[in-house]
Design a protein around this motif. Sequence first.
Motif, PDB file in Angstrom:
ATOM      1  N   GLY A   7       0.814  -1.209   0.000  1.00  0.00           N
ATOM      2  CA  GLY A   7       0.000   0.000   0.000  1.00  0.00           C
ATOM      3  C   GLY A   7       0.852   1.266   0.000  1.00  0.00           C
ATOM      4  O   GLY A   7       0.354   2.350  -0.267  1.00  0.00           O
ATOM      5  N   LEU A   8       2.127   1.117   0.288  1.00  0.00           N
ATOM      6  CA  LEU A   8       2.998   2.297   0.325  1.00  0.00           C
ATOM      7  C   LEU A   8       3.409   2.660  -1.098  1.00  0.00           C
ATOM      8  O   LEU A   8       3.329   1.826  -2.000  1.00  0.00           O
ATOM      9  CB  LEU A   8       4.255   1.972   1.148  1.00  0.00           C
ATOM     10  CG  LEU A   8       4.001   1.586   2.602  1.00  0.00           C
ATOM     11  CD1 LEU A   8       5.286   1.119   3.264  1.00  0.00           C
ATOM     12  CD2 LEU A   8       3.426   2.749   3.371  1.00  0.00           C
ATOM     13  N   PRO A   9       3.871   3.887  -1.304  1.00  0.00           N
ATOM     14  CA  PRO A   9       4.334   4.256  -2.642  1.00  0.00           C
ATOM     15  C   PRO A   9       5.405   3.261  -3.110  1.00  0.00           C
ATOM     16  O   PRO A   9       6.199   2.788  -2.297  1.00  0.00           O
ATOM     17  CB  PRO A   9       4.955   5.643  -2.434  1.00  0.00           C
ATOM     18  CG  PRO A   9       4.419   6.136  -1.143  1.00  0.00           C
ATOM     19  CD  PRO A   9       4.033   4.942  -0.321  1.00  0.00           C
ATOM     20  N   THR A  10       5.402   2.930  -4.397  1.00  0.00           N
ATOM     21  CA  THR A  10       6.276   1.849  -4.860  1.00  0.00           C
ATOM     22  C   THR A  10       7.750   2.175  -4.644  1.00  0.00           C
ATOM     23  O   THR A  10       8.565   1.279  -4.536  1.00  0.00           O
ATOM     24  CB  THR A  10       6.057   1.544  -6.350  1.00  0.00           C
ATOM     25  OG1 THR A  10       6.097   2.784  -7.043  1.00  0.00           O
ATOM     26  CG2 THR A  10       4.731   0.856  -6.588  1.00  0.00           C
ATOM     27  N   ASP A  11       8.066   3.479  -4.587  1.00  0.00           N
ATOM     28  CA  ASP A  11       9.477   3.813  -4.404  1.00  0.00           C
ATOM     29  C   ASP A  11       9.798   4.123  -2.943  1.00  0.00           C
ATOM     30  O   ASP A  11      10.774   4.765  -2.639  1.00  0.00           O
ATOM     31  CB  ASP A  11       9.850   5.000  -5.293  1.00  0.00           C
ATOM     32  CG  ASP A  11       9.098   6.256  -4.859  1.00  0.00           C
ATOM     33  OD1 ASP A  11       8.136   6.136  -4.062  1.00  0.00           O
ATOM     34  OD2 ASP A  11       9.474   7.341  -5.324  1.00  0.00           O
ATOM     35  N   TRP A  12       8.938   3.662  -2.026  1.00  0.00           N
ATOM     36  CA  TRP A  12       9.171   4.043  -0.627  1.00  0.00           C
ATOM     37  C   TRP A  12      10.526   3.528  -0.146  1.00  0.00           C
ATOM     38  O   TRP A  12      11.172   4.148   0.676  1.00  0.00           O
ATOM     39  CB  TRP A  12       8.041   3.538   0.272  1.00  0.00           C
ATOM     40  CG  TRP A  12       8.180   2.100   0.605  1.00  0.00           C
ATOM     41  CD1 TRP A  12       7.707   1.049  -0.104  1.00  0.00           C
ATOM     42  CD2 TRP A  12       8.885   1.561   1.714  1.00  0.00           C
ATOM     43  NE1 TRP A  12       8.078  -0.119   0.496  1.00  0.00           N
ATOM     44  CE2 TRP A  12       8.806   0.165   1.611  1.00  0.00           C
ATOM     45  CE3 TRP A  12       9.590   2.126   2.786  1.00  0.00           C
ATOM     46  CZ2 TRP A  12       9.408  -0.677   2.536  1.00  0.00           C
ATOM     47  CZ3 TRP A  12      10.180   1.278   3.701  1.00  0.00           C
ATOM     48  CH2 TRP A  12      10.078  -0.105   3.576  1.00  0.00           C
ATOM     49  N   LEU A  13      10.954   2.384  -0.704  1.00  0.00           N
ATOM     50  CA  LEU A  13      12.290   1.885  -0.376  1.00  0.00           C
ATOM     51  C   LEU A  13      12.977   1.638  -1.716  1.00  0.00           C
ATOM     52  O   LEU A  13      13.016   0.521  -2.203  1.00  0.00           O
ATOM     53  CB  LEU A  13      12.190   0.601   0.444  1.00  0.00           C
ATOM     54  CG  LEU A  13      13.454   0.186   1.175  1.00  0.00           C
ATOM     55  CD1 LEU A  13      13.834   1.211   2.242  1.00  0.00           C
ATOM     56  CD2 LEU A  13      13.289  -1.166   1.842  1.00  0.00           C
ATOM     57  N   ASN A  14      13.474   2.717  -2.296  1.00  0.00           N
ATOM     58  CA  ASN A  14      14.041   2.626  -3.647  1.00  0.00           C
ATOM     59  C   ASN A  14      15.394   1.927  -3.617  1.00  0.00           C
ATOM     60  O   ASN A  14      15.894   1.544  -2.555  1.00  0.00           O
ATOM     61  CB  ASN A  14      14.112   4.009  -4.294  1.00  0.00           C
ATOM     62  CG  ASN A  14      15.010   4.943  -3.501  1.00  0.00           C
ATOM     63  OD1 ASN A  14      15.884   4.500  -2.770  1.00  0.00           O
ATOM     64  ND2 ASN A  14      14.773   6.235  -3.634  1.00  0.00           N
ATOM     65  N   GLU A  15      15.985   1.767  -4.782  1.00  0.00           N
ATOM     66  CA  GLU A  15      17.218   0.990  -4.859  1.00  0.00           C
ATOM     67  C   GLU A  15      18.317   1.604  -4.001  1.00  0.00           C
ATOM     68  O   GLU A  15      19.087   0.890  -3.347  1.00  0.00           O
ATOM     69  CB  GLU A  15      17.664   0.878  -6.317  1.00  0.00           C
ATOM     70  CG  GLU A  15      18.670  -0.233  -6.483  1.00  0.00           C
ATOM     71  CD  GLU A  15      19.277  -0.287  -7.875  1.00  0.00           C
ATOM     72  OE1 GLU A  15      18.503  -0.129  -8.842  1.00  0.00           O
ATOM     73  OE2 GLU A  15      20.507  -0.481  -7.966  1.00  0.00           O
ATOM     74  N   THR A  16      18.385   2.931  -3.981  1.00  0.00           N
ATOM     75  CA  THR A  16      19.414   3.589  -3.161  1.00  0.00           C
ATOM     76  C   THR A  16      19.206   3.236  -1.688  1.00  0.00           C
ATOM     77  O   THR A  16      20.159   2.891  -0.973  1.00  0.00           O
ATOM     78  CB  THR A  16      19.341   5.122  -3.347  1.00  0.00           C
ATOM     79  OG1 THR A  16      19.413   5.382  -4.743  1.00  0.00           O
ATOM     80  CG2 THR A  16      20.447   5.832  -2.619  1.00  0.00           C
ATOM     81  N   ALA A  17      17.965   3.299  -1.234  1.00  0.00           N
ATOM     82  CA  ALA A  17      17.673   2.977   0.174  1.00  0.00           C
ATOM     83  C   ALA A  17      17.980   1.506   0.456  1.00  0.00           C
ATOM     84  O   ALA A  17      18.528   1.158   1.514  1.00  0.00           O
ATOM     85  CB  ALA A  17      16.212   3.288   0.482  1.00  0.00           C
ATOM     86  N   GLN A  18      17.664   0.634  -0.496  1.00  0.00           N
ATOM     87  CA  GLN A  18      17.967  -0.795  -0.315  1.00  0.00           C
ATOM     88  C   GLN A  18      19.478  -1.008  -0.226  1.00  0.00           C
ATOM     89  O   GLN A  18      19.957  -1.801   0.589  1.00  0.00           O
ATOM     90  CB  GLN A  18      17.398  -1.614  -1.468  1.00  0.00           C
ATOM     91  CG  GLN A  18      15.874  -1.655  -1.458  1.00  0.00           C
ATOM     92  CD  GLN A  18      15.307  -2.461  -2.612  1.00  0.00           C
ATOM     93  OE1 GLN A  18      15.858  -3.486  -2.997  1.00  0.00           O
ATOM     94  NE2 GLN A  18      14.211  -1.992  -3.175  1.00  0.00           N
TER      95      GLN A  18
END
Length: 203
Positions: A7-18
């Motif tokens: 349900g969160l925005p798809t980029d809530w944990l983007n590649e940089t955050a990962q």
Amino acid sequence: MARMSHGLPTDWLNETAQRELLAAIYAIISEAPLYTPHMPRTGLPMSVKMTNCGPLGWYTDQAEGYRYIRQHPLTQQPWPAMPEAFQALWWRMTDYPDPPEACLINYYGPNSRMGLHRDADESARSAPVVSLSLGDTALFRIGGPKRTDPTNSFRLNSGTLIALDGESRHWHHGVDRIYPRSSPLLPGGGRFNLTLRRVNPPN
Ligand SMILES: O=C(O)CCC(=O)C(=O)O
Ligand SMILES: [Mn+2]
């Protein structure tokens, strides 16, 4: 049903955050190396390798079985501190008033799996378990309170967060397989799973 981050925005944990979380995992492993846990009674090795951060860490060996311990079993050092960025995953997914005490770091190679089980070693029975997938996709299965309850399966891809809370906190779950090379995140392939747990009820 377990709550998912879908349900969160798809980029809530983007590649940089990962990648930042992954770097934190590698820093923890350099201090607290991955080890192979062994099943109680049979002593059979698990196919998932593990380490932990935070005040407590989950561990199992043949002699004493499943439990939380304060020190790494090989180095005898306290577990590394839990990074703020890991704790932030907990606060994003739960209103539980107290912080997690353990973050179990599971590493799955191409042939690793985790049998159907319940997380039952925590006396904080109503605290959720928050779980993050990084790297290769996993086929996750979740059933109900009884081992024989019907199960649902779905894929957990890199960056997916789930919270086992409410009823689902005590449901059976496991990982049937990993899809090798499904993610470029880990240089050598494979999957990390972080599970954040509250072990002791608040005072
Ligand atoms: O790897 C996963 O997604 C599940 C891990 C798990 O259930 C556990 O560590 O207890
Ligand atoms: Mn579990």
